[in-house]
Design a protein around this motif. Sequence first.
Motif, PDB file in Angstrom:
ATOM      1  N   ARG A  89       0.839  -1.214   0.000  1.00  0.00           N
ATOM      2  CA  ARG A  89       0.000   0.000   0.000  1.00  0.00           C
ATOM      3  C   ARG A  89       0.867   1.254   0.000  1.00  0.00           C
ATOM      4  O   ARG A  89       0.598   2.218  -0.693  1.00  0.00           O
ATOM      5  CB  ARG A  89      -0.905   0.027   1.235  1.00  0.00           C
ATOM      6  CG  ARG A  89      -2.191  -0.749   1.088  1.00  0.00           C
ATOM      7  CD  ARG A  89      -3.238  -0.281   2.086  1.00  0.00           C
ATOM      8  NE  ARG A  89      -2.814  -0.357   3.469  1.00  0.00           N
ATOM      9  CZ  ARG A  89      -2.879  -1.465   4.218  1.00  0.00           C
ATOM     10  NH1 ARG A  89      -3.352  -2.584   3.721  1.00  0.00           N
ATOM     11  NH2 ARG A  89      -2.487  -1.448   5.478  1.00  0.00           N
ATOM     12  N   ALA A  92       2.310   1.693  -3.395  1.00  0.00           N
ATOM     13  CA  ALA A  92       1.269   2.171  -4.318  1.00  0.00           C
ATOM     14  C   ALA A  92       0.975   3.649  -4.073  1.00  0.00           C
ATOM     15  O   ALA A  92       0.663   4.390  -5.013  1.00  0.00           O
ATOM     16  CB  ALA A  92       0.002   1.337  -4.162  1.00  0.00           C
ATOM     17  N   SER A  93       1.103   4.081  -2.806  1.00  0.00           N
ATOM     18  CA  SER A  93       0.790   5.479  -2.476  1.00  0.00           C
ATOM     19  C   SER A  93       1.806   6.448  -3.077  1.00  0.00           C
ATOM     20  O   SER A  93       1.591   7.646  -3.096  1.00  0.00           O
ATOM     21  CB  SER A  93       0.701   5.660  -0.955  1.00  0.00           C
ATOM     22  OG  SER A  93       2.008   5.657  -0.401  1.00  0.00           O
ATOM     23  N   ARG A 115      -7.080  -5.462  -3.542  1.00  0.00           N
ATOM     24  CA  ARG A 115      -7.494  -4.081  -3.201  1.00  0.00           C
ATOM     25  C   ARG A 115      -6.860  -3.629  -1.898  1.00  0.00           C
ATOM     26  O   ARG A 115      -6.400  -2.504  -1.762  1.00  0.00           O
ATOM     27  CB  ARG A 115      -9.020  -4.030  -3.065  1.00  0.00           C
ATOM     28  CG  ARG A 115      -9.700  -3.261  -4.181  1.00  0.00           C
ATOM     29  CD  ARG A 115     -11.155  -2.953  -3.848  1.00  0.00           C
ATOM     30  NE  ARG A 115     -11.897  -4.131  -3.398  1.00  0.00           N
ATOM     31  CZ  ARG A 115     -12.532  -4.979  -4.228  1.00  0.00           C
ATOM     32  NH1 ARG A 115     -12.522  -4.777  -5.519  1.00  0.00           N
ATOM     33  NH2 ARG A 115     -13.193  -6.011  -3.748  1.00  0.00           N
ATOM     34  N   CYS A 117      -4.099  -4.375  -0.764  1.00  0.00           N
ATOM     35  CA  CYS A 117      -2.668  -4.093  -0.981  1.00  0.00           C
ATOM     36  C   CYS A 117      -2.475  -2.864  -1.860  1.00  0.00           C
ATOM     37  O   CYS A 117      -1.344  -2.547  -2.227  1.00  0.00           O
ATOM     38  CB  CYS A 117      -1.987  -5.276  -1.675  1.00  0.00           C
ATOM     39  SG  CYS A 117      -1.964  -6.774  -0.712  1.00  0.00           S
ATOM     40  N   GLY A 118      -3.567  -2.225  -2.248  1.00  0.00           N
ATOM     41  CA  GLY A 118      -3.444  -1.100  -3.176  1.00  0.00           C
ATOM     42  C   GLY A 118      -3.153  -1.594  -4.580  1.00  0.00           C
ATOM     43  O   GLY A 118      -2.611  -0.861  -5.417  1.00  0.00           O
TER      44      GLY A 118
END
Length: 270
Positions: A89, A92-93, A115, A117-118
Amino acid sequence: MKLTGLKLSEPLKAPCVSGITEMAPLSRPVFVSDLHLSGRNKKTVLGFLWFLKTQAKNYDELFLLGDIFEYWIGDDASSPAEPLARALRKYASLGKRVYLMQGNRDFLIGEDFARHCGAELVADGTVVECSGKRILLSHGDKWCTLDDEYQEFRRQMHDEAFQLMALRMTVEERIDFAKKARAQSKKTKTERSREMMDVVYDEVACEVFAKNCAHVIHGHTHRPAHYVYDNFTRTVIPDWDLDDKNRPRKGWVEINSAGEPQVVLSEHFF
Ligand code: MN
């Protein structure tokens, strides 16, 4: 320890019929597979967290092409994977795209965990575009067709009705089932030849041509290599095992400056 995790989507969808098959073109992708993470390989887990924090920043799209986990009994039993989900996550951020594909061991991974886990769940056999070339992505086990016994087992495990039934069992029942399946696979594995456990060229070529691709990238066989054939190339992603004292290893596949897939064997050790 009681396993917990996410609440499964309702209506429940079998993981084998989930996952996107199309996406926007890629700019700087990296392909990882076969980490086989479990509670037993802490160095490998740490190694992958190191990868996410350092190496992965050099890329824009991270593909996890199957067998990231040694086993997966459902997104509702995902609590041990929480440190990894958090790290993904975070990655992904940073504006990175993350894609997760099921392997033969973690074939029950679903959209809920992706989802979380991003990431987005991506279907086996998806075609991506990079540097103007079409690349076919797969875990690879479906092409190991010399192994009839395995393919029969795979058909059963990928049956939609079976998956829905399995996910409706209690977590304890699923653990029991997975242990038995694993013991059975260990027992038969010793009887398989090296050739039987590799992909069959004709099977790969058939899908590559049908989907009009220039390259194929897959994992599963644990035999990292880059093959150049007449009409396409095939690149096999390295497996990871930093807990193996005799042969600690890790690596990934990237697209080099010439637009060709290339194996990267990482030399960095802890
Ligand atoms: Mn595999």
